[in-house]
Motif scaffolding. Structure first.
Motif, PDB file in Angstrom:
ATOM      1  N   ARG A  37      24.139 -27.690 -89.922  1.00  0.00           N
ATOM      2  CA  ARG A  37      22.911 -27.681 -89.139  1.00  0.00           C
ATOM      3  C   ARG A  37      21.700 -27.669 -90.074  1.00  0.00           C
ATOM      4  O   ARG A  37      21.556 -26.746 -90.867  1.00  0.00           O
ATOM      5  N   PRO A  38      20.835 -28.697 -89.993  1.00  0.00           N
ATOM      6  CA  PRO A  38      19.635 -28.657 -90.827  1.00  0.00           C
ATOM      7  C   PRO A  38      18.726 -27.526 -90.398  1.00  0.00           C
ATOM      8  O   PRO A  38      18.673 -27.162 -89.227  1.00  0.00           O
ATOM      9  N   ASP A  39      18.006 -26.933 -91.359  1.00  0.00           N
ATOM     10  CA  ASP A  39      17.134 -25.806 -91.047  1.00  0.00           C
ATOM     11  C   ASP A  39      16.011 -26.215 -90.111  1.00  0.00           C
ATOM     12  O   ASP A  39      15.653 -25.489 -89.203  1.00  0.00           O
ATOM     13  N   ASN A  40      15.427 -27.399 -90.346  1.00  0.00           N
ATOM     14  CA  ASN A  40      14.294 -27.844 -89.552  1.00  0.00           C
ATOM     15  C   ASN A  40      14.496 -29.294 -89.129  1.00  0.00           C
ATOM     16  O   ASN A  40      15.385 -29.982 -89.619  1.00  0.00           O
ATOM     17  N   ALA A  41      13.613 -29.750 -88.234  1.00  0.00           N
ATOM     18  CA  ALA A  41      13.789 -31.061 -87.635  1.00  0.00           C
ATOM     19  C   ALA A  41      13.556 -32.179 -88.647  1.00  0.00           C
ATOM     20  O   ALA A  41      12.723 -32.074 -89.547  1.00  0.00           O
ATOM     21  N   ALA A  42      14.302 -33.276 -88.498  1.00  0.00           N
ATOM     22  CA  ALA A  42      14.142 -34.446 -89.357  1.00  0.00           C
ATOM     23  C   ALA A  42      14.483 -35.690 -88.552  1.00  0.00           C
ATOM     24  O   ALA A  42      15.303 -35.660 -87.627  1.00  0.00           O
ATOM     25  N   VAL A  43      13.860 -36.823 -88.898  1.00  0.00           N
ATOM     26  CA  VAL A  43      14.122 -38.087 -88.216  1.00  0.00           C
ATOM     27  C   VAL A  43      13.769 -39.228 -89.157  1.00  0.00           C
ATOM     28  O   VAL A  43      12.895 -39.088 -90.022  1.00  0.00           O
ATOM     29  N   THR A  44      14.474 -40.364 -89.003  1.00  0.00           N
ATOM     30  CA  THR A  44      14.192 -41.553 -89.796  1.00  0.00           C
ATOM     31  C   THR A  44      14.009 -42.739 -88.864  1.00  0.00           C
ATOM     32  O   THR A  44      14.856 -42.991 -87.998  1.00  0.00           O
ATOM     33  N   VAL A  45      12.904 -43.472 -89.017  1.00  0.00           N
ATOM     34  CA  VAL A  45      12.636 -44.687 -88.259  1.00  0.00           C
ATOM     35  C   VAL A  45      12.153 -45.749 -89.240  1.00  0.00           C
ATOM     36  O   VAL A  45      11.120 -45.569 -89.893  1.00  0.00           O
ATOM     37  N   ASP A  46      12.914 -46.823 -89.368  1.00  0.00           N
ATOM     38  CA  ASP A  46      12.603 -47.895 -90.320  1.00  0.00           C
ATOM     39  C   ASP A  46      12.433 -47.316 -91.728  1.00  0.00           C
ATOM     40  O   ASP A  46      13.344 -46.682 -92.229  1.00  0.00           O
ATOM     41  N   ASN A  52      11.616 -31.415 -92.204  1.00  0.00           N
ATOM     42  CA  ASN A  52      11.031 -30.067 -92.226  1.00  0.00           C
ATOM     43  C   ASN A  52       9.818 -29.946 -91.302  1.00  0.00           C
ATOM     44  O   ASN A  52       8.839 -29.283 -91.637  1.00  0.00           O
ATOM     45  N   ALA A  53       9.892 -30.605 -90.153  1.00  0.00           N
ATOM     46  CA  ALA A  53       8.776 -30.545 -89.199  1.00  0.00           C
ATOM     47  C   ALA A  53       8.784 -29.223 -88.447  1.00  0.00           C
ATOM     48  O   ALA A  53       9.818 -28.788 -87.933  1.00  0.00           O
ATOM     49  N   LEU A  54       7.622 -28.586 -88.391  1.00  0.00           N
ATOM     50  CA  LEU A  54       7.461 -27.306 -87.709  1.00  0.00           C
ATOM     51  C   LEU A  54       6.096 -27.249 -87.039  1.00  0.00           C
ATOM     52  O   LEU A  54       5.150 -27.901 -87.492  1.00  0.00           O
ATOM     53  N   VAL A  55       6.006 -26.463 -85.979  1.00  0.00           N
ATOM     54  CA  VAL A  55       4.722 -26.062 -85.420  1.00  0.00           C
ATOM     55  C   VAL A  55       4.586 -24.577 -85.728  1.00  0.00           C
ATOM     56  O   VAL A  55       5.414 -23.772 -85.304  1.00  0.00           O
ATOM     57  N   GLY A 152       8.807 -39.829 -83.339  1.00  0.00           N
ATOM     58  CA  GLY A 152       8.823 -38.541 -82.649  1.00  0.00           C
ATOM     59  C   GLY A 152      10.060 -37.724 -82.957  1.00  0.00           C
ATOM     60  O   GLY A 152      11.123 -38.255 -83.276  1.00  0.00           O
ATOM     61  N   LEU A 153       9.921 -36.428 -82.847  1.00  0.00           N
ATOM     62  CA  LEU A 153      11.035 -35.502 -83.036  1.00  0.00           C
ATOM     63  C   LEU A 153      10.668 -34.166 -82.406  1.00  0.00           C
ATOM     64  O   LEU A 153       9.508 -33.933 -82.068  1.00  0.00           O
ATOM     65  N   SER A 154      11.658 -33.308 -82.246  1.00  0.00           N
ATOM     66  CA  SER A 154      11.422 -31.964 -81.715  1.00  0.00           C
ATOM     67  C   SER A 154      11.337 -30.982 -82.875  1.00  0.00           C
ATOM     68  O   SER A 154      12.261 -30.910 -83.698  1.00  0.00           O
ATOM     69  N   ALA A 155      10.237 -30.245 -82.944  1.00  0.00           N
ATOM     70  CA  ALA A 155      10.008 -29.307 -84.040  1.00  0.00           C
ATOM     71  C   ALA A 155      10.079 -27.869 -83.518  1.00  0.00           C
ATOM     72  O   ALA A 155       9.618 -27.586 -82.413  1.00  0.00           O
TER      73      ALA A 155
END
Length: 211
Positions: A37-46, A52-55, A152-155
């Motif tokens: 499980r990654p610690d924080n959100a990540a996404v790849t597009v093109d 490591n996206a956080l609010v 977009g991703l969920s943080a």
């Protein structure tokens, strides 16, 4: 142990490792398959990868004030891109972007990256953060890039504490000022002693409060 037995043991060990490696490859390398499980959100597009996206909200619950988006944005393309906007769908949040240099857009260089959040880095301040995000939630965050478009991703939403303190909002309401405003009746006499209920007339002669 004889030489032939040692060779047989080594061969068996090699077969076990080979089967394990093939099983891992057949299962795939995604985090879910490998039960990582990654610690924080990540996404790849093109050519763009965001990780490591956080609010990050105010450190104390219920405190009104700005929040911040923190992330690292990678650009694997041959041309630079700019981050034109960051949105939090489903909220009325306004995210104010600022480059590390202070002027111009946030640029993600070709074959490079940019960090959002933290001292000396670009920033993404959520002006009405206390209304937009709640600690413990997963908030949808959309990065709009000049060439890739929306990513977009969920943080995760976390308070500005511990590891996240250095990447959180730079504006934190001061508790001493709030405490002072909550007790306006206290006053200090010229001698340095606090007095309550005593009034000083315009002539400057002190009066003694009745008991």
């Amino acid at each position: 142990m004889s030489r032939s037995l040692r060779r047989g043991a080594l061969a068996a060990t090699a077969i076990v490792f080979s089967v394990a490696a093939l099983s891992a490859c057949g299962a795939g390398n995604d985090a879910q398959t490998l039960e990582v499980r990654p610690d924080n959100a990540a996404v790849t597009v093109d050519d763009v990868k965001i990780q490591n996206a956080l609010v990050i909200t105010q450190p104390l619950p219920g405190t009104k004030g700005p929040a911040a988006v923190s992330a690292t944005v990678f650009n694997n393309g041959s041309l630079p891109q700019t981050i034109d906007a960051i949105r939090l769908p489903g909220t009325a949040a306004v995210v104010k972007l600022k480059a590390a240099e202070g002027a111009g857009p946030i640029v993600v260089p070709a074959h490079g990256s940019v960090v959002i959040g933290g001292e000396g880095n670009a920033s993404a301040l959520i002006e009405n953060g206390s209304e937009a995000a709640r600690d413990g939630d997963a908030q949808k965050v959309v990065f709009k890039l000049s060439k890739t478009g929306d990513v977009g991703l969920s943080a995760f939403v976390v308070p500005s504490k511990s590891y996240f303190k250095e990447y959180g909002p730079t504006v934190v309401p001061g508790l001493p000022a709030e405490a002072a405003s909550a007790s306006p009746t206290a006053s200090t006499s010229p001698s340095g002693e606090a007095s309550h209920g005593a009034e000083t007339p315009a002539s400057g002669e002190p009066t003694t409060a009745g008991h």
